[in-house]
Design a protein around this motif. Structure first.
Motif, short mmCIF file in Angstrom:
data_model
loop_
_atom_site.label_atom_id
_atom_site.label_comp_id
_atom_site.label_asym_id
_atom_site.label_seq_id
_atom_site.Cartn_x
_atom_site.Cartn_y
_atom_site.Cartn_z
N ARG A 101 0.84 -1.20 0.00
CA ARG A 101 0.00 0.00 0.00
C ARG A 101 0.87 1.24 0.00
O ARG A 101 2.07 1.20 0.23
CB ARG A 101 -0.90 0.00 1.25
N ARG A 102 0.24 2.38 -0.23
CA ARG A 102 0.99 3.63 -0.23
C ARG A 102 1.47 3.97 1.17
O ARG A 102 0.91 3.53 2.17
CB ARG A 102 0.10 4.75 -0.78
N LEU A 103 2.50 4.79 1.21
CA LEU A 103 3.16 5.06 2.47
C LEU A 103 2.34 5.98 3.36
O LEU A 103 1.60 6.84 2.87
CB LEU A 103 4.51 5.73 2.21
N SER A 104 2.52 5.80 4.64
CA SER A 104 1.90 6.71 5.60
C SER A 104 2.76 7.97 5.72
O SER A 104 3.96 7.95 5.45
CB SER A 104 1.78 6.05 6.97
N SER A 105 2.12 9.04 6.12
CA SER A 105 2.86 10.30 6.30
C SER A 105 3.89 10.16 7.42
O SER A 105 4.95 10.79 7.39
CB SER A 105 1.89 11.44 6.60
N ASP A 106 3.59 9.32 8.43
CA ASP A 106 4.54 9.15 9.54
C ASP A 106 5.83 8.51 9.07
O ASP A 106 6.92 8.86 9.54
CB ASP A 106 3.91 8.29 10.64
N LEU A 107 5.73 7.55 8.13
CA LEU A 107 6.93 6.90 7.62
C LEU A 107 7.77 7.87 6.81
O LEU A 107 9.00 7.87 6.89
CB LEU A 107 6.54 5.69 6.77
N ARG A 108 7.10 8.72 6.04
CA ARG A 108 7.83 9.74 5.30
C ARG A 108 8.54 10.71 6.25
O ARG A 108 9.70 11.09 6.03
CB ARG A 108 6.87 10.52 4.40
N LYS A 109 7.82 11.09 7.30
CA LYS A 109 8.41 12.02 8.28
C LYS A 109 9.62 11.39 8.96
O LYS A 109 10.60 12.08 9.27
CB LYS A 109 7.37 12.43 9.31
N LEU A 110 9.56 10.08 9.19
CA LEU A 110 10.67 9.40 9.84
C LEU A 110 11.95 9.52 9.03
O LEU A 110 12.99 9.94 9.55
CB LEU A 110 10.33 7.92 10.06
N ILE A 111 11.91 9.16 7.75
CA ILE A 111 13.14 9.21 6.96
C ILE A 111 13.57 10.66 6.69
O ILE A 111 14.77 10.94 6.56
CB ILE A 111 13.01 8.42 5.65
#
Length: 279
Positions: A101-111
């Motif tokens: 599935r598409r990425l969560s905003s939290d995962l994007r914020k992490l990297i």
């Protein structure tokens, strides 16, 4: 991709790259073909030569656990390669995997919160789902950065970027083979392998070996056009919240020249821009 022949293709490839010495046999001198003979494999696996030939030809597709265990010992397979062989032998037991599935905003914020560590989120086919600013800067010399396999096999800059191109290419193909064990029914795998096979003779050769391996803890050497040589440790982590996704980090040793080069690259990089993959 003919699923009925995949186990036979795997066994034949492993036989051809296993030397008599590796199998504990006395080397009788030069051979017309590389690797072990079919009758040698059959003898060491305690099956008939005819039965083993049927396995390689895809006419026997349901070997017992005992036979698979014996073949794993003959070819000295790693645990990963053994699990892959079992998945090929028992496709009905293989769990279906839906596309990530598409990425969560939290995962994007992490990297994005790691300014000094290049980080990527990839799916099982090594499609780049997201990359932080430093990863974008690290791979800025590549024309297309949507898939790590296309980058290393189809982009002309790859052989300059990777001083150990052969090692990196083998690693990525072996990683794809590992992922393919649970993605055999995914049409995207067939399309990707088909594209790379048509466009790259090197990919065809490496794919035919059926090497299987993960890339955890691999040290990579890179030659960046702006900051020069880098030596980074690649670590891969499964994203438990989204099946099939992996977090890839590239870290330099503290106090090393590579750490200084990454800091310089970070200072040269443009401000962070929105991800190439929509959320």
């Amino acid at each position: 991709m003919d699923h009925n022949k995949l186990l036979g293709e795997f066994l034949r490839a492993r036989r051809e790259v296993t030397t008599p010495a590796q199998a504990g046999l006395v080397d009788g001198g030069p051979r017309r073909t590389p690797g072990l003979r079919r009758e040698e494999v059959a003898m060491m696996a305690h099956v008939s030569t005819d039965y083993y030939i049927r396995l390689e030809q895809g006419r026997e597709r349901h070997p017992s656990e005992r036979v698979l265990g014996a073949l794993a010992r003959v070819f000295d397979l790693t645990p990963e390669a053994t699990a892959h062989m079992h998945a090929l032998a028992h496709p009905l037991l293989r769990p279906a995997r839906a596309p990530a599935r598409r990425l969560s905003s939290d995962l994007r914020k992490l990297i994005d919160s790691w300014p000094d560590t290049p980080a990527l989120i990839c799916d099982g086919l090594m499609n780049v789902m997201a990359a932080n600013r430093l990863a974008d800067a690290l791979y800025s010399g590549f024309e297309e950065r949507d898939n790590l396999l296309r980058m290393i096999f189809l982009d002309p800059v790859a052989r300059d970027f990777y001083p150990e191109w052969g090692k990196s290419a083998r690693s990525k193909v072996a990683h794809l083979r590992l992922a393919a064990g649970v993605l055999l029914d995914d049409h995207r795998l067939t399309e990707l392998v088909g594209e790379l096979s048509v466009k790259s003779a090197d990919f065809r050769r490496l794919w035919a070996r059926h090497d299987v391996s993960s890339k955890v803890g691999e040290v990579k050497r890179m030659n960046h056009q702006e900051v020069g040589e880098l030596e980074l440790t690649c670590e891969i982590f499964s994203v438990n919240s989204v099946e099939g996704l992996q977090l890839i980090t590239l870290m330099a040793q503290p106090g090393s020249a590579s750490e200084q080069a990454l800091k310089l690259l970070g200072s040269l990089a443009a401000p962070a821009r929105s991800s190439r993959v929509p959320s």
